[in-house]
Write an enzyme that holds these catalytic residues in place. Structure first.
Site, PDB file in Angstrom:
ATOM      1  N   TYR A 112      28.099 -57.614-105.559  1.00  0.00           N
ATOM      2  CA  TYR A 112      28.327 -58.574-106.640  1.00  0.00           C
ATOM      3  C   TYR A 112      28.233 -60.009-106.123  1.00  0.00           C
ATOM      4  O   TYR A 112      27.476 -60.823-106.663  1.00  0.00           O
ATOM      5  CB  TYR A 112      29.695 -58.329-107.264  1.00  0.00           C
ATOM      6  CG  TYR A 112      30.006 -59.218-108.447  1.00  0.00           C
ATOM      7  CD1 TYR A 112      29.351 -59.031-109.662  1.00  0.00           C
ATOM      8  CD2 TYR A 112      30.960 -60.228-108.360  1.00  0.00           C
ATOM      9  CE1 TYR A 112      29.642 -59.845-110.758  1.00  0.00           C
ATOM     10  CE2 TYR A 112      31.256 -61.032-109.449  1.00  0.00           C
ATOM     11  CZ  TYR A 112      30.590 -60.840-110.648  1.00  0.00           C
ATOM     12  OH  TYR A 112      30.879 -61.636-111.723  1.00  0.00           O
ATOM     13  N   ARG A 139      42.068 -68.892-105.374  1.00  0.00           N
ATOM     14  CA  ARG A 139      40.975 -69.167-106.287  1.00  0.00           C
ATOM     15  C   ARG A 139      41.443 -70.222-107.288  1.00  0.00           C
ATOM     16  O   ARG A 139      42.348 -69.990-108.085  1.00  0.00           O
ATOM     17  CB  ARG A 139      40.564 -67.891-107.025  1.00  0.00           C
ATOM     18  CG  ARG A 139      39.378 -68.075-107.928  1.00  0.00           C
ATOM     19  CD  ARG A 139      38.057 -68.246-107.167  1.00  0.00           C
ATOM     20  NE  ARG A 139      37.459 -66.990-106.782  1.00  0.00           N
ATOM     21  CZ  ARG A 139      37.125 -66.690-105.544  1.00  0.00           C
ATOM     22  NH1 ARG A 139      37.357 -67.548-104.572  1.00  0.00           N
ATOM     23  NH2 ARG A 139      36.551 -65.543-105.252  1.00  0.00           N
TER      24      ARG A 139
END
Length: 317
Positions: A148, A280
């Site tokens: 991914y 993140r």
């Protein structure tokens, strides 16, 4: 892309984000061709559009060429959760890379703008915090998430090479954790996982000690960013971070869900998966400057809406 009725192709249109995007495009008067192979997409997400005069569904895998006539392309096709993209990692890479080549080729032939739904995963486990678009990332090229992460990175490369070599009009958005109604209940992402577990009265599974952080963007805010980016001048290509900069630990999210749902779910720790990012958080300065975009839905409100969706879905099942 200026306003007015257009025929718009949305790949991955039966998915969580794709189906919401189609709703917005239909609302503003566009005709939409929804393309999805239903590997992770769900036709129930678009059932409400069946019979609509400006909506068409085509079952198709973007890793094979597509010959249609449209005025713009949104390329959202790709499994987006670790459970789904690790189920068939080779196909995941093909969807990102070969799919991008096919959609870029279509855009080149038609001379139309094309939007790429990229991801914050291009930053990997970041050594820079928060993440700006100038950061090149810290990605393992041979790990279990690489199909991914590297697939999306390669897709960005292809988009910018088509832009430089063929003067293609491109728009690239890097999506940070997004949540809301129509998420797949079993996709393994934390918001849907925690909500479904809490609603079922099960223990809440936390990977690691829950100190890793994420920034959660409600789907309505994300789509405003998509449309704003697509409507910018041709020279605005991105990549542009689209996400909510408010940062929370996974444990904070789990505790908020349990508090809102009620019940007696306990937090249970499991080993941290390989290459799971520790941080993140988007720097959205570029989106603010270029798009005039800011997220508006805070986590508290977004969780309420998402919990209501899953509660109704579980009651119907």
């Amino acid at each position: 892309m200026p306003y007015g009725r257009h025929r718009v192709l949305v790949t991955g249109g039966a998915g969580f984000l794709g189906s919401h995007l189609i709703d917005r495009l239909i609302e503003r008067g566009d005709e939409v061709l929804c393309v999805d192979n239903l590997f992770t997409g769900d036709k129930s997400n678009i059932d409400h559009l069946t019979g609509h005069p400006r909506f068409e569904f085509m079952r198709h895998d973007v890793s094979f060429p597509l010959y249609v006539e449209v005025d713009a392309i949104y390329n959202l096709a790709c499994p987006a959760s670790p459970i789904h993209y690790q189920r068939d990692p080779v196909q995941t890479t093909k969807t990102s890379v070969v799919g991008a080549i096919n959609m870029l080729g279509l855009a080149k032939r038609l001379k139309v703008p094309i939007f790429q739904a990229s991801t914050s995963e291009v930053y990997g486990d970041p050594a820079v915090h928060p993440q700006t678009e100038a950061y090149w990332g810290n990605v393992n090229p041979i790990g279990i998430r690489s199909c991914y992460d590297e697939g999306k990175r390669c897709a960005e490369t292809l988009f910018f090479d088509y832009h430089r070599q063929h003067h293609l009009k491109i728009k690239v958005a890097r999506i940070f954790n997004t949540y809301g109604p129509r998420m797949h209940a079993a996709d393994g992402r934390v918001v849907s996982n925690f909500i479904v577990q809490a609603l079922k009265g099960e223990d809440i599974t936390i990977y690691g000690d829950g100190s890793q952080t994420r920034s959660f963007c409600y789907v309505d805010d994300l789509l405003r960013g998509f449309l704003a980016l697509m409507d910018t001048a041709d020279e605005v290509t991105g990549p542009i971070n689209i996400g909510n900069p408010n940062e929370f630990t996974i444990r904070q999210l789990a505790e908020a869900v349990v508090r809102k749902v009620g019940g007696r779910s306990k937090l249970v720790q499991q080993p941290l998966p390989q290459d799971d990012p520790t941080q993140r958080q988007p720097d959205i300065s570029h989106a603010r400057d270029v798009l005039g975009w800011n997220p508006e839905v805070e986590l508290d409100e977004g969780l309420d809406r998402t919990i209501a969706y899953f509660r109704e879905k579980l009651e119907r099942s």
